[in-house]
Design a protein around this motif. Structure first.
Motif, PDB file in Angstrom:
ATOM      1  N   LEU A 203       0.829  -1.205   0.000  1.00 12.38           N
ATOM      2  CA  LEU A 203       0.000   0.000   0.000  1.00 12.38           C
ATOM      3  C   LEU A 203       0.864   1.255   0.000  1.00 12.38           C
ATOM      4  N   TYR A 204       0.509   2.183  -0.878  1.00 11.21           N
ATOM      5  CA  TYR A 204       1.148   3.493  -0.946  1.00 11.21           C
ATOM      6  C   TYR A 204       0.055   4.554  -0.851  1.00 11.21           C
ATOM      7  N   GLN A 205       0.337   5.584  -0.074  1.00 10.48           N
ATOM      8  CA  GLN A 205      -0.703   6.576   0.219  1.00 10.48           C
ATOM      9  C   GLN A 205      -0.292   7.933  -0.344  1.00 10.48           C
ATOM     10  N   MET A 206      -1.163   8.479  -1.180  1.00 17.16           N
ATOM     11  CA  MET A 206      -0.930   9.817  -1.718  1.00 17.16           C
ATOM     12  C   MET A 206      -1.374  10.898  -0.736  1.00 17.16           C
ATOM     13  N   VAL A 207      -2.038  10.494   0.336  1.00 21.71           N
ATOM     14  CA  VAL A 207      -2.464  11.415   1.390  1.00 21.71           C
ATOM     15  C   VAL A 207      -1.800  10.970   2.687  1.00 21.71           C
ATOM     16  N   PRO A 208      -1.115  11.865   3.403  1.00 18.78           N
ATOM     17  CA  PRO A 208      -0.524  11.474   4.689  1.00 18.78           C
ATOM     18  C   PRO A 208      -1.582  10.914   5.635  1.00 18.78           C
ATOM     19  N   ASN A 209      -1.129  10.159   6.593  1.00 18.78           N
ATOM     20  CA  ASN A 209      -2.039   9.521   7.537  1.00 18.78           C
ATOM     21  C   ASN A 209      -2.977  10.550   8.161  1.00 18.78           C
ATOM     22  N   GLU A 210      -4.221  10.151   8.300  1.00 19.37           N
ATOM     23  CA  GLU A 210      -5.250  11.067   8.775  1.00 19.37           C
ATOM     24  C   GLU A 210      -4.982  11.569  10.183  1.00 19.37           C
ATOM     25  N   ILE A 211      -4.213  10.819  10.963  1.00 22.77           N
ATOM     26  CA  ILE A 211      -3.933  11.232  12.345  1.00 22.77           C
ATOM     27  C   ILE A 211      -3.276  12.610  12.364  1.00 22.77           C
ATOM     28  N   GLN A 212      -2.501  12.922  11.323  1.00 15.89           N
ATOM     29  CA  GLN A 212      -1.823  14.213  11.285  1.00 15.89           C
ATOM     30  C   GLN A 212      -2.824  15.361  11.192  1.00 15.89           C
ATOM     31  N   GLN A 213      -3.960  15.110  10.586  1.00 19.26           N
ATOM     32  CA  GLN A 213      -4.972  16.160  10.496  1.00 19.26           C
ATOM     33  C   GLN A 213      -5.522  16.518  11.870  1.00 19.26           C
ATOM     34  N   TYR A 214      -5.596  15.517  12.754  1.00 16.56           N
ATOM     35  CA  TYR A 214      -6.137  15.778  14.088  1.00 16.56           C
ATOM     36  C   TYR A 214      -5.264  16.781  14.833  1.00 16.56           C
ATOM     37  N   SER A 215      -3.961  16.620  14.697  1.00 17.88           N
ATOM     38  CA  SER A 215      -3.052  17.577  15.327  1.00 17.88           C
ATOM     39  C   SER A 215      -3.258  18.975  14.754  1.00 17.88           C
ATOM     40  N   GLY A 216      -3.466  19.051  13.439  1.00 19.99           N
ATOM     41  CA  GLY A 216      -3.713  20.350  12.826  1.00 19.99           C
ATOM     42  C   GLY A 216      -5.015  20.969  13.286  1.00 19.99           C
ATOM     43  N   ILE A 217      -6.046  20.146  13.440  1.00 22.12           N
ATOM     44  CA  ILE A 217      -7.337  20.660  13.920  1.00 22.12           C
ATOM     45  C   ILE A 217      -7.183  21.260  15.313  1.00 22.12           C
ATOM     46  N   PHE A 466       7.108  -9.002 -17.120  1.00 19.40           N
ATOM     47  CA  PHE A 466       7.080  -8.164 -15.913  1.00 19.40           C
ATOM     48  C   PHE A 466       6.065  -8.707 -14.911  1.00 19.40           C
ATOM     49  N   GLN A 467       6.447  -8.706 -13.626  1.00 19.53           N
ATOM     50  CA  GLN A 467       5.559  -9.092 -12.527  1.00 19.53           C
ATOM     51  C   GLN A 467       5.311  -7.873 -11.644  1.00 19.53           C
ATOM     52  N   PRO A 468       4.045  -7.637 -11.208  1.00 13.58           N
ATOM     53  CA  PRO A 468       3.725  -6.405 -10.457  1.00 13.58           C
ATOM     54  C   PRO A 468       4.556  -6.229  -9.201  1.00 13.58           C
ATOM     55  N   TRP A 469       4.871  -7.323  -8.498  1.00 18.30           N
ATOM     56  CA  TRP A 469       5.604  -7.185  -7.247  1.00 18.30           C
ATOM     57  C   TRP A 469       6.991  -6.601  -7.450  1.00 18.30           C
ATOM     58  N   GLN A 470       7.502  -6.692  -8.703  1.00 15.84           N
ATOM     59  CA  GLN A 470       8.833  -6.171  -8.984  1.00 15.84           C
ATOM     60  C   GLN A 470       8.870  -4.641  -8.966  1.00 15.84           C
ATOM     61  N   ALA A 471       7.699  -4.013  -8.953  1.00 19.39           N
ATOM     62  CA  ALA A 471       7.665  -2.544  -8.950  1.00 19.39           C
ATOM     63  C   ALA A 471       7.856  -1.952  -7.557  1.00 19.39           C
ATOM     64  N   HIS A 472       7.739  -2.777  -6.519  1.00 21.93           N
ATOM     65  CA  HIS A 472       7.806  -2.229  -5.153  1.00 21.93           C
ATOM     66  C   HIS A 472       9.133  -1.547  -4.825  1.00 21.93           C
ATOM     67  N   PRO A 473      10.274  -2.161  -5.105  1.00 21.38           N
ATOM     68  CA  PRO A 473      11.526  -1.460  -4.759  1.00 21.38           C
ATOM     69  C   PRO A 473      11.634  -0.102  -5.425  1.00 21.38           C
ATOM     70  N   ASP A 491       7.695   8.206   1.801  1.00 15.99           N
ATOM     71  CA  ASP A 491       8.584   7.975   2.931  1.00 15.99           C
ATOM     72  C   ASP A 491       8.667   6.484   3.235  1.00 15.99           C
ATOM     73  N   GLU A 492       9.295   6.141   4.351  1.00 14.97           N
ATOM     74  CA  GLU A 492       9.500   4.736   4.686  1.00 14.97           C
ATOM     75  C   GLU A 492       8.191   4.019   4.996  1.00 14.97           C
ATOM     76  N   ASN A 493       7.127   4.760   5.299  1.00 12.84           N
ATOM     77  CA  ASN A 493       5.823   4.148   5.574  1.00 12.84           C
ATOM     78  C   ASN A 493       4.928   4.077   4.345  1.00 12.84           C
ATOM     79  N   GLY A 494       5.469   4.452   3.197  1.00 10.65           N
ATOM     80  CA  GLY A 494       4.678   4.435   1.986  1.00 10.65           C
ATOM     81  C   GLY A 494       3.721   5.594   1.868  1.00 10.65           C
ATOM     82  N   GLU A 495       3.941   6.684   2.615  1.00 11.35           N
ATOM     83  CA  GLU A 495       3.092   7.862   2.555  1.00 11.35           C
ATOM     84  C   GLU A 495       3.793   8.950   1.754  1.00 11.35           C
ATOM     85  N   LEU A 496       3.027   9.635   0.924  1.00 15.87           N
ATOM     86  CA  LEU A 496       3.589  10.708   0.117  1.00 15.87           C
ATOM     87  C   LEU A 496       4.052  11.845   1.023  1.00 15.87           C
TER      88      LEU A 496
END
Length: 895
Positions: A203-217, A466-473, A491-496
């Motif tokens: 999983l890769y996320q184009m939106v940072p984890n939602e928890i960060q929004q709580y701090s901003g709120i 080509f195999q899809p899993w080869q795209a991860h690195p 980043d290292e957590n797969g978040e943009l």
């Protein structure tokens, strides 16, 4: 029937998740392992699909349409899903166009993926979990066939899936895609309740984890001092997780929730109507709450319920609130809400994923029309619902109103922003970047393989199995600049790695709106920066900063006190006590003023204390100083008078030298009172009490010597008296010297051990600092006063017993009266000294010095001065002897 490569277990899983009947049998074509001949009937006809062929394919799961379902009563087969009426979210069509536009640009770029064509396959999951599983398995099937895991050729090989819009859809996709290790890139927020790292590995996320929004709120609430807020969220796992995460953070930052409202999750029609009607009566009270700030969390279509509540209940759009919404909210309306007024959302603030304008995207949108792509299965419903027309050649007459025929010339830019935007939204920007992230990852793989083979053996990426899993690195380490010039990197957590924009929504009466970026939340520092002056609030607030408190603000000068039985944000305002102030509104406690300051009457500021001492400039100081000088000059006049008439009997009668000594000591007594007037210094503090003690001891010693001399003189005149030898000058001088020397020794010991020093009394007076002389040693001070009291009492008793001696030799009567005045003054000095404060303490001491000294001067010397000045005929020896004999005869007759 088809020969499938899927295993038996996989087919069973597919049948369960998609609720499709399975028919399979084993057929042996050869001695090799048996193949599974399977027939999978299509459980649901997916009406909305957009397909473009390519060597490699990118899948996308979107959410544009949802259906009103009837409740399942188990009298029908589960596979027969009741889709009674479709509700279209036209605004989400841009998410589809963003992928189409990105794939178009990638294929036209010969430098990115040479000899490789990217295709795409887009499905609508209809906001339904069951159909989400169905659509993801369609991505593994041949085109137009529902045979999961079956591939007819090497074309359209799935390399990644983009989706979904909400956290729930993303979780469903991750459950399946993680099995195949196919990269999944979410373009909406994702808060996973799963702890299985295997499920999230792809999983890769184009939106940072939602928890960060709580701090901003929370930072936003603190910034505007909003402590009383209402919370809205969908009644599901994500909504409950939202409350569990946010409410403790709010409490730890002294923010309370006025209410927590769980809006119904989108479910079957009957259930929705029941829940809606149950809450309809309760909703007005929420809108009338003193909380002017509402925090909303949730994704469509469930949050459409909130819009329905507001539309049904809030008839007055002036009843405005400040709506703080999370990233999922994009002010999208369904086709049923086309004519609804959304003015009550004016001035809303949202946390949105940062987006930028992509060159050429607007022109691409302008080229979209109903006939632009034959494979686009979304555009018909979008076009008909957005423009309220029919794509058919005849008007469709409904029971309510006829629909006009779509001309195909309708312009997307004419649509309100709640239906469609010509500017790329945050979610579309994420889809665009996700497509390019996949392309760049494939490019890295292609470059690596090209370098590892000889030029002769070079093959295109499509030939290299080509195999899809080869795209991860490559995806994990991908970093590139998009066409807007912004860097895309996970980043290292797969978040943009991207910041949140703080967006202010300005809604116009014509149902259009404008997004104004008023701040940013930095992803690394987690800090919020906001430009208050750019924010446009709801017109109800008249562009003043809204206040959202449980009660009115406590103004400066007051402090907050908790109300019993109420949340800690509800309080009463209590005035600050004396000596304490509060400078700002809503202070938790009053602050103490510094010791050299005092609180103003309104308790809003600390005022520097004035200096309190017996000043020469003050009226009291001037009066005492003037009195001291007048008495001193009077003493000089008496001394001069006595000196001028020193040979007269009245001056010579009672030891002329002791008289001069007494007058000189009284002169010094009057002058030493001047040491008490003025600002205390080290010198004046040392001289005040010591000079006063020594000079007064000299005066009292002189009085005592004169009294004893009178007694001795009278006793010595008797026949046969042995006291004649004591009469003379020496006895008086000895008494004066010895008595004064004792006081000098006491004062010297005082100065050597603990001398007086200048000091400041900060506490005795509220508004002033008392400048005083600290006595150093209270014991020594009391000893000095005690010794003077002893001399005074001895002088008084001796004079009292000698008061009836003949007048020609006797001053005892005058000394008795003078010592009576002296003792009365100093006996009253004690209570007055202890009951006064500040400069009045010094004034009492000066007054006592002047009064007691004046008493000695007037009682002892004024009668004699009267005779010397006004009755000189009485100032001769014969007259004095005659008066003495007359008095003696009168006394004998009385006896």
């Amino acid at each position: 029937m088809l020969i499938c490569k899927a295993s038996l277990s996989l087919i069973i899983i597919v049948s369960i998740l998609s609720l499709s009947p399975v028919v399979f049998k084993i057929n042996f074509f050869s001695s090799s392992a048996p193949s599974i001949l399977c027939t999978l009937s299509d459980p649901v006809i997916i009406l909305h699909e957009f397909y473009q062929p390519g060597n490699l394919a990118v899948g996308e799961i979107v959410s544009q349409v949802f259906f009103l379902h009837l409740s399942i009563d188990f009298r029908e087969k589960p596979s027969e899903i009741s889709m009674k009426e479709a509700i279209v979210m036209p605004k989400n069509y841009q998410h589809i166009l963003a992928l189409v536009f990105a794939i178009k640009e990638i294929n036209e770029n010969s430098m990115l993926l040479p000899n490789v064509t990217l295709g795409f396959n887009i499905f609508d999951n209809y906001y339904n979990g069951q159909l989400t599983y169905n659509t993801v398995f369609r991505l593994f099937s041949a085109k137009k066939r529902f045979v999961p895991n079956y591939m007819c050729d090497v074309e359209d090989q799935l390399v990644a899936v983009i989706g979904g819009l909400d956290s729930e859809t993303s979780s469903y996709l991750a459950t399946v895609l993680s099995i195949y290790k196919i990269p999944q890139i979410t373009y909406g927020s994702f808060v996973s309740g799963m702890n299985d790292k295997t499920l999230l590995a792809s999983l890769y996320q184009m939106v940072p984890n939602e928890i960060q929004q709580y701090s901003g709120i929370v930072q936003l609430l603190i910034h505007f001092r909003w402590t009383w807020v209402g919370l809205f969220a969908v009644d599901d796992d994500n909504g409950e997780r939202f409350f569990q995460k946010l409410v403790p953070i709010l409490s730890s930052n002294s923010i309370c929730s006025a209410f927590i409202k769980r809006t119904p999750k989108w479910t079957y029609v009957a259930d929705i109507l029941d829940l809606f009607l149950d809450d309809l009566d309760k909703f007005p009270s929420l809108m009338e709450s003193k909380a002017n700030v509402f925090i909303v969390h949730g994704a469509p279509p469930s949050m459409l319920n909130l819009s329905w509540y507001l539309h049904m209940v809030v008839f007055d759009s002036n009843l405005g609130k400040v709506w703080i919404v999370t990233e999922q909210w994009d002010f999208r309306l369904s086709d049923y809400q086309k004519n609804w007024d959304i003015q009550f959302f004016q001035g809303a603030i949202s946390f949105s994923v940062h987006s930028n304008e992509i060159l050429g995207f607007k022109a691409f949108l302008e080229s979209v029309n109903p006939s632009w792509e034959s494979e686009d299965g979304f555009i018909q419903d979008f076009w008909e619902n957005a423009f309220s027309c029919s794509m058919k050649n005849y008007s469709v007459i409904s029971e309510k109103e006829p629909k006009k025929v779509c001309t195909g010339e309708e312009k997307l830019e004419s649509l309100p922003g709640t239906f469609f935007e010509m500017k790329m939204t945050g979610h579309s920007y994420n889809v665009y970047n996700a497509a390019y992230a996949v392309a760049h990852a494939l490019h890295v793989i292609h470059e690596f393989r090209s370098k590892s083979r000889s030029k002769v053996a070079q093959k295109s990426l499509k030939v290299l199995s080509f195999q899809p899993w080869q795209a991860h690195p490559s995806l994990k380490s991908i970093s590139f600049n998009n066409s807007a010039g912004e860097t895309v990197h996970f980043d290292e957590n797969g978040e943009l790695i991207i910041d949140f924009d703080i967006t202010n929504w300005i809604i116009f009466p014509n149902k259009t709106f404008d997004r104004v970026i008023v701040g940013k939340m930095d992803r690394h520092s987690k800090t919020l920066s906001i430009q208050d002056e750019k924010i446009v609030w709801h017109r109800r607030f008249n562009q003043e900063l809204p206040i959202s408190l449980c009660n009115d603000l406590c103004h400066p000068g007051n402090t907050m006190e908790k109300k019993e039985g109420e949340p800690f944000c509800c309080y009463v305002c209590s005035p600050c006590p004396e000596g304490k102030v509060s400078f700002y509104k809503d202070m938790d406690f009053c602050k103490d003023c510094p010791e050299d300051q005092y609180s103003a009457p309104d308790k809003t500021q600390c005022i520097p204390k004035g200096l309190n001492y017996l000043s020469h400039e003050g009226s009291l100081g001037k009066a005492l100083a003037f009195s001291s000088v007048v008495f001193a000059m009077t003493t000089i006049w008496v001394l001069r008078t006595f000196w001028k008439h020193q040979d007269t009997p009245i001056v010579k009668a009672n030891n002329r030298n002791l008289t001069y000594t007494l007058l000189f000591s009284l002169f010094l007594c009057f002058l030493c009172s001047l040491l008490f007037i003025g600002k205390p210094t080290s010198i004046t503090c040392i001289l005040r009490q010591t000079a006063f003690g020594i000079v007064f001891s000299l005066a009292l010693s002189s009085v005592l010597a004169k009294t004893i001399t009178v007694v001795l003189a009278f006793v010595a005149t008797k026949p046969g008296s042995k006291m004649r030898k004591w009469i003379g000058r020496k006895i008086g001088d000895t008494i004066v010297f010895s008595c004064t020397a004792i006081q000098v020794c006491i004062c010297s010991l005082w100065l050597f051990t603990s001398p007086p020093f200048p000091d400041r009394d900060l506490n005795s007076l509220y508004e002033e600092i008392i400048l005083e002389c600290n006595e150093g040693s209270v014991t020594m001070f009391c000893l000095v006063l005690g010794y003077m009291s002893f001399l005074a009492m001895v002088s008084f008793f001796v004079a009292f017993f000698a008061r009836k001696l003949p007048d020609s030799f006797n001053e005892a009567k005058f000394i008795t009266f003078s010592m009576l005045i002296f003792c009365s003054v100093w006996l009253s000095f004690g209570p007055m000294y202890l009951s006064t404060k500040g400069k009045y303490v010094v004034a009492v001491e000066v007054f006592s010095i002047l009064t007691s000294s004046a008493g000695l001067l007037s009682c002892i010397f004024f009668p004699k001065c009267y005779i010397i000045v006004f009755r000189p005929e009485l100032n001769h020896r014969g007259q004095l002897i005659r008066n003495t004999f007359k008095k003696t005869e009168r006394e004998e007759k009385v006896k």
